[in-house]
Motif scaffolding. Sequence first.
Motif, PDB file in Angstrom:
ATOM      1  N   ASN A   1       0.825  -1.222   0.000  1.00 24.71           N
ATOM      2  CA  ASN A   1       0.000   0.000   0.000  1.00 24.71           C
ATOM      3  C   ASN A   1       0.854   1.265   0.000  1.00 24.71           C
ATOM      4  N   SER A   2       1.917   1.256   0.791  1.00 24.31           N
ATOM      5  CA  SER A   2       2.790   2.435   0.870  1.00 24.31           C
ATOM      6  C   SER A   2       3.451   2.708  -0.472  1.00 24.31           C
ATOM      7  N   PHE A   3       3.940   1.638  -1.110  1.00 20.52           N
ATOM      8  CA  PHE A   3       4.576   1.793  -2.420  1.00 20.52           C
ATOM      9  C   PHE A   3       3.560   2.245  -3.469  1.00 20.52           C
ATOM     10  N   LYS A   4       2.384   1.668  -3.387  1.00 19.47           N
ATOM     11  CA  LYS A   4       1.314   1.995  -4.331  1.00 19.47           C
ATOM     12  C   LYS A   4       0.917   3.479  -4.211  1.00 19.47           C
TER      13      LYS A   4
ATOM     14  N   LYS B   1       6.223   8.054 -13.291  1.00 22.78           N
ATOM     15  CA  LYS B   1       5.815   6.829 -12.588  1.00 22.78           C
ATOM     16  C   LYS B   1       6.774   5.672 -12.851  1.00 22.78           C
ATOM     17  N   GLN B   2       7.108   5.431 -14.109  1.00 18.80           N
ATOM     18  CA  GLN B   2       7.959   4.293 -14.440  1.00 18.80           C
ATOM     19  C   GLN B   2       9.349   4.422 -13.822  1.00 18.80           C
ATOM     20  N   SER B   3       9.926   5.623 -13.907  1.00 17.59           N
ATOM     21  CA  SER B   3      11.269   5.811 -13.332  1.00 17.59           C
ATOM     22  C   SER B   3      11.243   5.660 -11.817  1.00 17.59           C
ATOM     23  N   PHE B   4      10.184   6.153 -11.165  1.00 22.60           N
ATOM     24  CA  PHE B   4      10.048   5.988  -9.713  1.00 22.60           C
ATOM     25  C   PHE B   4       9.929   4.505  -9.367  1.00 22.60           C
ATOM     26  N   PHE B   5       9.130   3.786 -10.147  1.00 23.42           N
ATOM     27  CA  PHE B   5       8.946   2.347  -9.939  1.00 23.42           C
ATOM     28  C   PHE B   5      10.287   1.618 -10.083  1.00 23.42           C
ATOM     29  N   ASP B   6      10.995   1.905 -11.139  1.00 31.47           N
ATOM     30  CA  ASP B   6      12.275   1.234 -11.398  1.00 31.47           C
ATOM     31  C   ASP B   6      13.304   1.531 -10.313  1.00 31.47           C
ATOM     32  N   LEU B   7      13.266   2.750  -9.805  1.00 31.64           N
ATOM     33  CA  LEU B   7      14.236   3.168  -8.789  1.00 31.64           C
ATOM     34  C   LEU B   7      14.025   2.449  -7.455  1.00 31.64           C
ATOM     35  N   ASN B   8      12.770   2.112  -7.137  1.00 30.79           N
ATOM     36  CA  ASN B   8      12.448   1.590  -5.804  1.00 30.79           C
ATOM     37  C   ASN B   8      12.057   0.113  -5.758  1.00 30.79           C
ATOM     38  N   ILE B   9      11.804  -0.511  -6.895  1.00 31.43           N
ATOM     39  CA  ILE B   9      11.217  -1.844  -6.891  1.00 31.43           C
ATOM     40  C   ILE B   9      12.094  -2.903  -6.209  1.00 31.43           C
ATOM     41  N   GLU B  10      13.402  -2.844  -6.407  1.00 34.91           N
ATOM     42  CA  GLU B  10      14.272  -3.871  -5.805  1.00 34.91           C
ATOM     43  C   GLU B  10      14.273  -3.788  -4.286  1.00 34.91           C
ATOM     44  N   GLN B  11      14.260  -2.567  -3.751  1.00 32.19           N
ATOM     45  CA  GLN B  11      14.223  -2.408  -2.298  1.00 32.19           C
ATOM     46  C   GLN B  11      12.891  -2.894  -1.731  1.00 32.19           C
ATOM     47  N   VAL B  12      11.789  -2.621  -2.457  1.00 34.52           N
ATOM     48  CA  VAL B  12      10.469  -3.094  -2.029  1.00 34.52           C
ATOM     49  C   VAL B  12      10.440  -4.618  -2.028  1.00 34.52           C
ATOM     50  N   LYS B  13      10.952  -5.227  -3.086  1.00 30.15           N
ATOM     51  CA  LYS B  13      10.980  -6.695  -3.171  1.00 30.15           C
ATOM     52  C   LYS B  13      11.834  -7.305  -2.060  1.00 30.15           C
ATOM     53  N   LYS B  14      12.960  -6.663  -1.761  1.00 29.30           N
ATOM     54  CA  LYS B  14      13.840  -7.148  -0.697  1.00 29.30           C
ATOM     55  C   LYS B  14      13.133  -7.112   0.654  1.00 29.30           C
ATOM     56  N   SER B  15      12.410  -6.016   0.896  1.00 26.51           N
ATOM     57  CA  SER B  15      11.654  -5.884   2.148  1.00 26.51           C
ATOM     58  C   SER B  15      10.574  -6.959   2.257  1.00 26.51           C
TER      59      SER B  15
ATOM     60  N   ASN C   1       6.675 -11.425  -8.590  1.00 27.69           N
ATOM     61  CA  ASN C   1       6.914 -11.542 -10.033  1.00 27.69           C
ATOM     62  C   ASN C   1       5.744 -11.141 -10.925  1.00 27.69           C
ATOM     63  N   THR C   2       4.539 -11.033 -10.371  1.00 26.41           N
ATOM     64  CA  THR C   2       3.384 -10.631 -11.180  1.00 26.41           C
ATOM     65  C   THR C   2       2.815  -9.295 -10.709  1.00 26.41           C
ATOM     66  N   LEU C   3       2.432  -9.236  -9.434  1.00 29.53           N
ATOM     67  CA  LEU C   3       1.852  -8.000  -8.906  1.00 29.53           C
ATOM     68  C   LEU C   3       2.827  -6.830  -9.036  1.00 29.53           C
ATOM     69  N   LEU C   4       4.112  -7.104  -8.790  1.00 27.75           N
ATOM     70  CA  LEU C   4       5.128  -6.045  -8.836  1.00 27.75           C
ATOM     71  C   LEU C   4       5.904  -6.041 -10.154  1.00 27.75           C
ATOM     72  N   LYS C   5       5.293  -6.569 -11.200  1.00 28.40           N
ATOM     73  CA  LYS C   5       5.959  -6.625 -12.501  1.00 28.40           C
ATOM     74  C   LYS C   5       6.043  -5.257 -13.152  1.00 28.40           C
ATOM     75  N   SER C   6       5.004  -4.432 -12.920  1.00 31.04           N
ATOM     76  CA  SER C   6       4.954  -3.115 -13.568  1.00 31.04           C
ATOM     77  C   SER C   6       4.080  -2.172 -12.764  1.00 31.04           C
ATOM     78  N   PRO C   7       4.193  -0.868 -12.987  1.00 32.91           N
ATOM     79  CA  PRO C   7       3.298   0.079 -12.308  1.00 32.91           C
ATOM     80  C   PRO C   7       1.830  -0.215 -12.599  1.00 32.91           C
ATOM     81  N   LYS C   8       1.534  -0.624 -13.796  1.00 29.09           N
ATOM     82  CA  LYS C   8       0.155  -0.918 -14.187  1.00 29.09           C
ATOM     83  C   LYS C   8      -0.392  -2.103 -13.394  1.00 29.09           C
ATOM     84  N   ALA C   9       0.410  -3.165 -13.267  1.00 30.50           N
ATOM     85  CA  ALA C   9      -0.031  -4.355 -12.529  1.00 30.50           C
ATOM     86  C   ALA C   9      -0.260  -4.021 -11.057  1.00 30.50           C
TER      87      ALA C   9
END
Length: 722
Positions: free
Chosen positions: A411-414, A425-439, A510-518
């Motif tokens: 929810n926080s990331f969303k 949006k895409q650049s923000f997603f790309d910048l933070n996605i690995e840290q979100v996945k790690k958490s 791998n699916t929900l966090l695949k893209s900003p749209k997903a």
Amino acid sequence: MNKKTLLFTSLLAIGIVQSGYTPPDEGMFPLSEIHKLDLKKAGLKIDQKEIYNPNGTSLVDALVNVGGCTGSFISNEGLIITNHHCAFSAVQLASTPEHDYLNNGFVARSHEQEIEAKGLTCRITDSYEDVSDRILGAVAQITDPASRLQLINNTMKNIVAEAEQKDPSVKAEVSEMFIGKTYVLFRYKTIQDVRLVYVPNRQIGEFGGETDNWVWPRHTGDFSFMRAYVSKDGKPAKYSKDNVPYSPKKFLKVNASGTKEEDFVFILGYPGRTFRHRPSEFIEYQQKFVLPYVSELYDFQNKTMEEAGKKDKATEIKLATRIKRNANVLKNYRGKLQGLREIDLIGQKKQEDAAMAQFINGNVELKTKYGSLMGDIDNLYKLINGDAQRDLWLQQIYTSTSLLSVSRTINSFKEALEAQPVAQKQSFFDLNIEQVKKSLAGTYEAYDLYVDKQILNRMFNDAAKFSPNQKVEAVNKFTGKGSNDETTINKYLKDTFELSKLKDQDYVLNTLLKSPKALSAYNDGLLLLEKDLGKQIAELKPEKDRREGLLNKLMGDYVNVKEKFLKKDFIPDANSTLRLTYGYVRGYTPADATYMKPYTSIKGILEKGASGNPDFGYPAAIKTLWTNKDFGPFEKKDLKDVPVSFLYNMDTTGGNSGSPIMNANGELIGVNFDRAYGATINDYAWNESYSRSIGVDIRYVLWVATKIDHADFLVKEIGIKL
């Protein structure tokens, strides 16, 4: 004076005659206070500056904070000794059903075999500086409590930023030594690559389990060895096979001769938090609300997780660290409750506070400045107590249920993503996605669906019973409508969990966090539930901030008055900063007609093992070696055995786990790991008569290392000749 008190006093008097020195009432001394002590008179044989020398190398340079515990360097190749339970989570993460290091132990016979201690870093105190004037000066004209606290926090952040900008190699932190009164800037060096070197069999490192936790006599080999690594240029670096062992400025000499009763000893370490300079209302809040609620909740959680662990080995390993942490807290809290009642600390504090109020009213100047202080404190705690059940529930909900924690992260990331301009949006997603996945991956490591369901069911049923002014709105949405709340909660959870895809880690990552749209397109009942919880927490925050700001000011005034009332300065409460405590190897009398000797031996392991209690299982080699009297050079002659654990009257608390116990020459002779049950109350009050801490004797550490695990190479590295 009753007989019990007389006996305590008599024993203490004996100790004072033997040591020739009367220790202070209590003492976790910050670095800034060490120079005020007369440790030579207490029994120290080395120059006091060898403990702490701000202008040179000293023993404090051998100390590290590792994973919330204390450790110490014991070789010039970055070898660290600490507790088994301090390495427990890293061992769990390294374990699999095929390589069960958690139960079987682990020995790396070369640097190449050492395993990454995931989640652990080493923090070394580099320097400190009092910044109280700057912080308090910034808020001198601020009267609004919430604004005052916010400005204090902002000033602390600015000081930290300045320190880190000035020296990028340090991690800075401002610690509040006295709440609302004194602040110190600490600079730390952080080593990011820590590896497991030697962890004994769980039947040694955790001997006695929860049966013996917080109990004396104790026979636990609570020790482990790690190693710190840095890059080839000597700078901190993340785990890499190319890294090299860290060479510390100072490492401790290990003395294999150990101690004898009444020897002077001292500890350097990072004790967690104590609350000894708080009014009666704080103690009452702890005794009435915090301690019983948390201990009962953790007890339920552990029974649930232990049941889930019966499914398979992987689940048992996955939940082991959480069970261990919970068990430690709940037994500690129950010990605190017992201790608070036995010494009637609330009653004692009320008497002290009443005397302070009288002292204030008897002095015109003090009455003008502090006349309403005691009444203001009492009124504030009435507000705090009125919301206690709901506040404690909200504090525990995310740490209690993995999928709600997952929901909060998503929810926080969303929300952060949705706040970005479309083009970014895409650049923000790309910048933070690995840290979100790690958490999220870290949260899923201790996730079990059955456990989540059961704990959430319990907590929802608790919340449904709260008084109207303490309702949890997210729960109130589907309960309290006249129907059976328990049935309603069961149906809600069944439907919510069945429909949620958050149960599937692979789908989330791998699916929900695949893209900003997903991410934006997905929603379910758990995310909506978490959003409602977050909304209420946000709505409550302004009032909570106001109360915390007011409490900060009141506690600063409370300590100021108390210093004048008692006509002395205090040692500030522990706050995870480096401290010294000292005392003597000494037994005690916890109850009438009993005396606890200060040493246990291997014989006691065999005696407990004969009870049939599974917590007292031990490796067969221990009995074989003991029967053959194969003690090597580690026998304590008067015991005719190897000493396992020992007692001392030093002032310790959580965070002191793993602290080196040193003799009068500054040599390591043991590792601190626990307190006797009566000393669980140390966080609120310390007394020589009942406060005893427990360490594993270095002679047992070395005996196990050489005789059981054949780690002679390690003993050689620390300079012990066999």
